[in-house]
Design a protein around this motif. Sequence first.
Motif, PDB file in Angstrom:
ATOM      1  N   ASP A 112       8.387  13.892 -32.648  1.00 21.84           N
ATOM      2  CA  ASP A 112       8.442  14.169 -31.216  1.00 21.84           C
ATOM      3  C   ASP A 112       9.513  15.212 -30.940  1.00 21.84           C
ATOM      4  N   THR A 181       3.474  13.814 -31.314  1.00 23.18           N
ATOM      5  CA  THR A 181       3.231  13.408 -29.940  1.00 23.18           C
ATOM      6  C   THR A 181       2.592  14.567 -29.169  1.00 23.18           C
ATOM      7  N   GLU A 182       1.966  14.221 -28.058  1.00 20.55           N
ATOM      8  CA  GLU A 182       1.370  15.260 -27.220  1.00 20.55           C
ATOM      9  C   GLU A 182       2.446  16.205 -26.689  1.00 20.55           C
ATOM     10  N   ARG A 183       3.636  15.691 -26.456  1.00 19.50           N
ATOM     11  CA  ARG A 183       4.719  16.539 -25.969  1.00 19.50           C
ATOM     12  C   ARG A 183       5.102  17.589 -27.006  1.00 19.50           C
ATOM     13  N   HIS A 202       3.202   6.758 -29.158  1.00 17.05           N
ATOM     14  CA  HIS A 202       3.889   7.271 -27.979  1.00 17.05           C
ATOM     15  C   HIS A 202       4.790   6.202 -27.357  1.00 17.05           C
TER      16      HIS A 202
END
Length: 254
Positions: A112, A181-183, A202
Amino acid sequence: MASHGFPARRVAALLGVSESGYYAWRSRPPSPGALRRAWLTGLVRDIHQESGCVWGARRIRQELVRRYGVTVGHTTVEAVMKGAGLRGRAGRLPGPGPRDSARTSGRRWIVDVLALTTPDGPVYAAVVLDAASRALAGWSTAATADRALVHHALLAAAGRAARTGPAAPAVYGPLPGCSFTERAGSLGCAPAGAMVGDAHDHAAVAAFWDTVHRERDGPCCRPGPHRAGERLAATLDRFARQVPAAGAARPSTP
């Protein structure tokens, strides 16, 4: 009472002890137990201060063993902290959930990247968490978010894994052993075709950052425009040193 100006003879008579016994006690050197307790109190106070005044007896006891090789009981650490007026803060590192019980520690990582606002501008932190234990395997910070930031964090995690034993996911190529992670993907830090973490991943990352923010902003943290990044680095370093393994992750800042 005598040290506060009361006559020693009258105090001894009031308490039913001999005056000579009082003077013998006053001139007697500290016992080995008292000296050890004073030494242990100094160690506990230093560790508690370094943690931002947030660690409790459990984590201070772990640090005593890890850093100094001092084996001491949990109740002893609690008694020392109480005698020194030290208290930990509520909360603990996120532990593995039911879904992680079948995963082997060190076999898959969650990556992340988070942007933190400081008086000096944004600071980006990349973290690598072990999917099974939720421990911090590696981390890196920089003023910009890019793949190099993640690369340094993965190198730190791979270096630690090489020292402590468990097989690490491949650091290069499609990274089959890592999920991002999408972030991290939205910031352009994830490789093309990288696996995206699921809701459990997440949630683990969110719990980790909640604990980081709580410890970074502890009651002993001194405010200042140039200390926000230092507090973040110190907090991540403490988290990396807490993992139950022989070595510690080495942070890398490009």
